[in-house]
Design a protein around this motif. Structure first.
Motif, short mmCIF file in Angstrom:
data_model
loop_
_atom_site.label_atom_id
_atom_site.label_comp_id
_atom_site.label_asym_id
_atom_site.label_seq_id
_atom_site.Cartn_x
_atom_site.Cartn_y
_atom_site.Cartn_z
N GLY A 101 61.41 36.54 54.68
CA GLY A 101 60.05 36.87 54.27
C GLY A 101 59.51 35.93 53.22
N LEU A 102 60.39 35.05 52.68
CA LEU A 102 60.00 34.11 51.64
C LEU A 102 60.03 32.68 52.16
CD1 LEU A 102 62.14 35.45 48.64
CD2 LEU A 102 59.94 36.27 49.46
N ILE A 103 59.16 31.86 51.60
CA ILE A 103 59.16 30.42 51.85
C ILE A 103 59.20 29.75 50.48
CG2 ILE A 103 57.93 28.46 52.83
CD1 ILE A 103 56.49 30.40 54.68
N ALA A 104 60.15 28.85 50.27
CA ALA A 104 60.28 28.20 48.97
C ALA A 104 60.73 26.76 49.17
CB ALA A 104 61.27 28.94 48.07
N ALA A 105 60.28 25.88 48.28
CA ALA A 105 60.68 24.46 48.31
C ALA A 105 60.33 23.84 46.97
CB ALA A 105 59.97 23.72 49.44
N LYS A 106 61.02 22.75 46.66
CA LYS A 106 60.68 22.01 45.44
C LYS A 106 59.33 21.33 45.63
CE LYS A 106 64.46 19.54 44.69
NZ LYS A 106 65.43 18.69 43.96
N ALA A 107 58.54 21.31 44.56
CA ALA A 107 57.25 20.66 44.62
C ALA A 107 57.42 19.16 44.85
CB ALA A 107 56.47 20.91 43.33
N THR A 108 56.57 18.60 45.67
CA THR A 108 56.66 17.18 45.99
C THR A 108 56.51 16.33 44.74
OG1 THR A 108 55.72 17.61 48.18
CG2 THR A 108 55.70 15.33 47.40
N GLY A 109 57.48 15.46 44.50
CA GLY A 109 57.41 14.56 43.37
C GLY A 109 57.92 15.14 42.07
N ALA A 110 58.33 16.41 42.06
CA ALA A 110 58.82 17.04 40.83
C ALA A 110 60.17 17.70 41.10
CB ALA A 110 57.83 18.06 40.31
N GLU A 111 61.12 17.46 40.21
CA GLU A 111 62.47 17.97 40.41
C GLU A 111 62.67 19.37 39.83
OE1 GLU A 111 65.20 16.39 42.03
OE2 GLU A 111 63.48 15.30 42.78
N ASN A 112 61.81 19.82 38.94
CA ASN A 112 62.04 21.08 38.24
C ASN A 112 61.02 22.15 38.56
OD1 ASN A 112 60.02 19.57 36.87
ND2 ASN A 112 60.30 20.85 35.05
N ILE A 113 60.22 21.96 39.61
CA ILE A 113 59.20 22.93 39.99
C ILE A 113 59.47 23.43 41.41
CG2 ILE A 113 56.75 23.33 40.36
CD1 ILE A 113 56.15 21.23 38.28
#
Length: 347
Positions: A101-113
């Motif tokens: 039910g969730l979709i998650a990924a690291k923000a493009t260009g950022a390692e800590n978001i």
């Protein structure tokens, strides 16, 4: 005589009775089991056996939970209509989702978001776990909310939540909500602060004026394997100047005739005041182009070109390797001041 015979007969009857009792137990399986369970043979006779081990001693030992080993979880509400961003103090190395039910990924260009969104409306309560490079594990209890009120959460060190140990989310502060860019060892907030310091620094590497437009390259800055090139643009005319592009490339100082000119373009990892592309009439604009550390080979030079969109007011500057080697380091005062970062304007 009769009394003696009677005694002998009674003794024989008692012996036969005991024997029949033993034989009966031997033929009865339950009797054998019961007797074997309470007797063991030693030196030709039966003796009472020691008590058997209790059932509680045979059971496996279980660890007990305590406040010391319980880990608090953050409440998190997400929507399928909006994206929630989680900002961590260190790069994210692992993300686990409790359900699809969730979709998650690291923000493009950022390692800590990490950006999180619901895959569909009204999913059942689930969890999410995030591990960062400093070894800290973050646990979230996730529920659906069509219109969540909080869309950006700061989990950085130094917040009220981090100091108190409470799972409550603390208010965001500029000093702890810095993006760690994938291609830069310096958090974005510090890049902004160093850029402010680079623009206020003294010294000029190169400058040129043409068609009432001037371009000045300030002293190059250096910090953590990163080079900062401040550019000061002044429009002295009564016509606005729209920037088409700014280009950095390395080329030979002298190019022989009938020889193809070889130029190696260098792309910045970040541009301070990047979105601002217009210089008002009689106005000024300052930018800082940030690169991973590089040097200029012998017999080559660094060229900076500023081009006007739909116009001919173009300016070219050249920098030598000595301009890079004289780069000054920053004292960090701008980093400590959150107000200084926002003073120059939008980036």
């Amino acid at each position: 005589m009769n009394k003696v015979l009677l005694s002998v007969s009674a003794a024989c009857a008692l012996t036969l009775l005991n024997a029949s009792s033993v034989v009966g137990q031997a033929k009865n399986p339950q009797g054998r089991a019961a007797r074997a369970g309470t007797m063991y043979q030693g030196r030709g006779q039966y003796t009472d056996a020691p008590a058997t081990t209790s059932a509680s001693q045979d059971a496996p030992k279980m660890l007990e939970y305590s406040d010391a080993n319980k880990m608090a979880s953050y409440p998190l509400f997400i929507s399928d209509q909006k994206t929630t961003h989680l900002v961590f103090p260190f790069p994210v190395t692992y993300v686990d989702l409790g359900s699809n039910g969730l979709i998650a990924a690291k923000a493009t260009g950022a390692e800590n978001i990490v950006r999180v969104k619901a895959a569909a409306k009204g999913f059942a309560e689930t969890n999410m776990t995030v591990l960062t490079s400093d070894g800290k594990l973050y646990s979230f209890i996730v529920n659906y909310n069509r219109d969540p009120k909080i869309l950006s959460l700061n989990l950085g060190a130094g917040t009220t939540a981090a100091r108190s140990g409470s799972p409550a989310i603390a208010s965001s502060s500029r000093s702890t909500t810095e993006a760690i860019l994938s291609n830069s060892p310096i958090p974005q907030g510090n890049l902004d602060a160093f850029s402010v310091e680079a623009l206020t620094g003294k010294g000029t590497a190169e400058s040129k004026t043409a068609n009432q437009l001037s371009l000045r390259a300030g002293s190059v800055g250096y910090q953590s394997e990163t080079l900062f090139f401040p550019l000061h643009i002044a429009n002295k005319s009564n016509v606005t100047y729209d920037i088409d592009f700014v280009k950095f490339y390395i080329q030979d100082k002298k190019v022989a005739k009938r020889t193809a000119e070889q130029a190696i373009e260098i792309a910045p990892i970040y541009v301070y005041n990047g979105p601002q592309q217009k210089v008002e009439a009689q106005g000024k604009l300052e930018k800082v182009f940030i690169f991973k550390k590089f040097t200029i080979p012998d017999k080559k030079q660094l060229v900076i070109e500023l081009y006007e969109k739909g116009g001919g007011r173009n300016i070219k500057l050249t920098l030598a390797n000595s301009d890079l080697l004289k780069a000054r380091t920053f004292n960090g005062n701008a980093v400590a001041s959150g107000d200084a970062v926002g003073a120059v304007g939008a980036r």
